[in-house]
Design an enzyme around this catalytic site. Sequence first.
Site, PDB file in Angstrom:
ATOM      1  N   GLU A 196       0.852  -1.196   0.000  1.00 20.13           N
ATOM      2  CA  GLU A 196       0.000   0.000   0.000  1.00 20.13           C
ATOM      3  C   GLU A 196       0.883   1.239   0.000  1.00 20.13           C
ATOM      4  O   GLU A 196       2.113   1.139  -0.013  1.00 20.13           O
ATOM      5  CB  GLU A 196      -0.936  -0.005   1.218  1.00 20.13           C
ATOM      6  CG  GLU A 196      -1.927  -1.160   1.199  1.00 20.13           C
ATOM      7  CD  GLU A 196      -2.882  -1.136   2.383  1.00 20.13           C
ATOM      8  OE1 GLU A 196      -3.442  -0.073   2.684  1.00 20.13           O
ATOM      9  OE2 GLU A 196      -3.061  -2.192   3.010  1.00 20.13           O
ATOM     10  N   HIS A 203      -8.460   9.372   4.112  1.00 23.38           N
ATOM     11  CA  HIS A 203      -8.136   8.331   3.114  1.00 23.38           C
ATOM     12  C   HIS A 203      -8.416   8.911   1.731  1.00 23.38           C
ATOM     13  O   HIS A 203      -9.484   9.481   1.500  1.00 23.38           O
ATOM     14  CB  HIS A 203      -8.983   7.077   3.358  1.00 23.38           C
ATOM     15  CG  HIS A 203      -8.427   5.873   2.666  1.00 23.38           C
ATOM     16  ND1 HIS A 203      -8.417   5.740   1.288  1.00 23.38           N
ATOM     17  CD2 HIS A 203      -7.824   4.758   3.151  1.00 23.38           C
ATOM     18  CE1 HIS A 203      -7.843   4.587   0.975  1.00 23.38           C
ATOM     19  NE2 HIS A 203      -7.468   3.974   2.086  1.00 23.38           N
ATOM     20  N   ARG A 238      -0.179   8.427   2.182  1.00 18.73           N
ATOM     21  CA  ARG A 238      -1.602   8.765   2.103  1.00 18.73           C
ATOM     22  C   ARG A 238      -1.896  10.258   2.172  1.00 18.73           C
ATOM     23  O   ARG A 238      -2.770  10.769   1.483  1.00 18.73           O
ATOM     24  CB  ARG A 238      -2.263   8.054   3.281  1.00 18.73           C
ATOM     25  CG  ARG A 238      -3.685   7.849   3.133  1.00 18.73           C
ATOM     26  CD  ARG A 238      -4.157   6.939   4.232  1.00 18.73           C
ATOM     27  NE  ARG A 238      -4.061   5.545   3.858  1.00 18.73           N
ATOM     28  CZ  ARG A 238      -4.429   4.544   4.655  1.00 18.73           C
ATOM     29  NH1 ARG A 238      -4.890   4.806   5.862  1.00 18.73           N
ATOM     30  NH2 ARG A 238      -4.342   3.302   4.253  1.00 18.73           N
ATOM     31  N   HIS A 245     -10.634   9.397   7.962  1.00 14.35           N
ATOM     32  CA  HIS A 245     -10.425   7.948   8.042  1.00 14.35           C
ATOM     33  C   HIS A 245      -9.849   7.489   9.376  1.00 14.35           C
ATOM     34  O   HIS A 245     -10.285   6.487   9.928  1.00 14.35           O
ATOM     35  CB  HIS A 245      -9.466   7.551   6.907  1.00 14.35           C
ATOM     36  CG  HIS A 245      -9.175   6.092   6.810  1.00 14.35           C
ATOM     37  ND1 HIS A 245     -10.171   5.163   6.564  1.00 14.35           N
ATOM     38  CD2 HIS A 245      -8.016   5.394   6.901  1.00 14.35           C
ATOM     39  CE1 HIS A 245      -9.621   3.944   6.507  1.00 14.35           C
ATOM     40  NE2 HIS A 245      -8.320   4.061   6.726  1.00 14.35           N
ATOM     41  N   ARG A 299      -0.284   8.132   9.478  1.00 13.68           N
ATOM     42  CA  ARG A 299      -0.102   6.689   9.673  1.00 13.68           C
ATOM     43  C   ARG A 299       0.259   5.980   8.373  1.00 13.68           C
ATOM     44  O   ARG A 299      -0.359   6.204   7.334  1.00 13.68           O
ATOM     45  CB  ARG A 299      -1.397   6.090  10.225  1.00 13.68           C
ATOM     46  CG  ARG A 299      -1.379   4.604  10.398  1.00 13.68           C
ATOM     47  CD  ARG A 299      -2.660   4.146  11.053  1.00 13.68           C
ATOM     48  NE  ARG A 299      -3.819   4.427  10.235  1.00 13.68           N
ATOM     49  CZ  ARG A 299      -4.378   3.551   9.420  1.00 13.68           C
ATOM     50  NH1 ARG A 299      -3.901   2.328   9.307  1.00 13.68           N
ATOM     51  NH2 ARG A 299      -5.441   3.879   8.726  1.00 13.68           N
TER      52      ARG A 299
END
Length: 520
Positions: free
Chosen positions: A111, A239, A286, A347, A382
């Site tokens: 990811e 997100h 992200r 998110h 994160r």
Amino acid sequence: MKTDFLVIGSGAAGLSFALKAAAYGHVTVVTKGEMTECNTNYAQGGICSVTYEPDTFEKHIRDTLVCGAGKCNEKAVELVVRRAPELIGDLIAWGTRFDKTPDGRFELNREGGHTEHRILHHEDLTGAEIERALVESVRRHPNITVLEHRFAIDLLTQHHLGEFVTRHTRGLACFGAYVLNEATNEIETMLSKFTVVATGGCGNIYSTTSNPVVATGDGIAMCHRAKAITENMEFIQFHPTTLYNPGEKPNFLITEAMRGFGAILRLRSGEEFMDKYHPMKSLAPRDVVARAIYSEMTKRGEDYVYLDVTHKDPEAVRSHFPNIYEKCRSIGIDITRDLIPVTPAAHYCCGGVKVDTDGQTSVKRLYALGETSCTGLHGANRLASNSLIEAVVYGDQAARHAAAQLDKTEFQEGIPDWDFEGTQHTEEMLMIIQSKREMQTIMSNYVGIVRSNLSLKRAMRRLSTLYEETEELYGKTKPNRELCELRNMIAVAYLVIKQGREIKESVGCHFNMDYKQSEK
Ligand code: FAD
Ligand code: SIN
């Protein structure tokens, strides 16, 4: 009611703690809905752990630190990364099934922000699989009692013995919680030797979020009122890719693992754009991707961009992402042929209740775990799929720590039952629900992906009116879940705004986020 360990919340953090602590004493888990109503159950992409070469602990540590933008606690990063394989072993022993390749090795996803494939998963429903295994193990355990539809309202401290307490009170300790039984409308006094707040995140302080409705920041607000220290609340993670499907709540997630699988972000004209923002393009960390999408949408006055996976083998797309395939098909999008409209949404809460490496808060006998806590692992942003592993590593750390003190800890005497004097049932439920929407709008408009001092000040001013009105209503009302959630959401929104470094000194409003007299 008395219990050795009172666990508030039934996600990965609460249940994994319960399973560990139950070896030492009796555990009671309270949860505000059904057991599986939690963020854990929605997790898609997977759970991080260094499993095979060429991956190494050092690479996972570096990716986490880079993503956290210099704000991580390196001790927490080391702890989680190095203990991850052992805790993955526990999840498997509790019955979690992770996908494997035909040769029997774990199939690893990648990811955003990861330089290696290191994410174990179960199709695109990893959280539901972990939650299923945990719930089944907990239900079987003779030393664990689960109480559903129990809403924790406040934590018990010396305040409830009539003492004046502050964040600096020496020996400040937690003795359990007041919990609303939604079936009887009674408020139960639950005394415990140790209390664990594992109530998840706070996505619902925003109008659009990937989080289910239970994520209202209750634990963070409760701990704040109990005078525990919170930190990093300004670091709300958005997100980048939730399905753009106006009217649907929560926003359905399109996992980042799809970009790890090769999906590409495109403008509505079909043009790729991430190369302008980061060398890792669609797989950049992200926060970078969310800001890039936000910037492109704002420039064009558009509400979404596209995610394109149509160039990949359709059979492989269907077998890797069966849940997303079916969901999109249900609204007329065949992801093997059509572009997927996506938009960012709130998110994850990177901050929370400050804890040490044993999950201990600044209040004795009180632990915070999972998304409610701030271990420092995530810093300002994160790394994808680092939260489920954080929840189970810290669940284990806290269980060991609390168990070691069990024999020398007594239940607190003299805690009074909830005082209902001067309160009645409210007839203002519609207004309470409307107030929740109003605060979500304030947060989305002024405290979103991009913020300024002016926008934060404006948010604080708007919020202060809601705060005053809500406190006034709360003072004369028998607690109900909606009103308590609204109050908690306002407290959390306040922390998100207030802990932003820039704004710290410049916000004029004073919110006395304290226990009410009637709670004494
Ligand atoms: P939760 O799982 O949210 O559990 C909180 C529990 O507390 C719930 O049972 C709730 O009902 C209960 N509760 C709340 N308030 C109260 C109260 N007042 N009284 C009683 N009970 C209360 N992370 C990853 O690592 N990998 C992923 O692939 C991933 N994908 C995600 C996808 C989505 C759509 C979402 C929303 C999150 C995702 N995350 C992922 C983040 C991760 O799922 C969460 O951070 C993690 O599951 C949090 O676990 P938790 O146990 O702390 O909280
Ligand atoms: C996702 O699957 O994209 C979510 C992963 C995460 O939030 O860690």
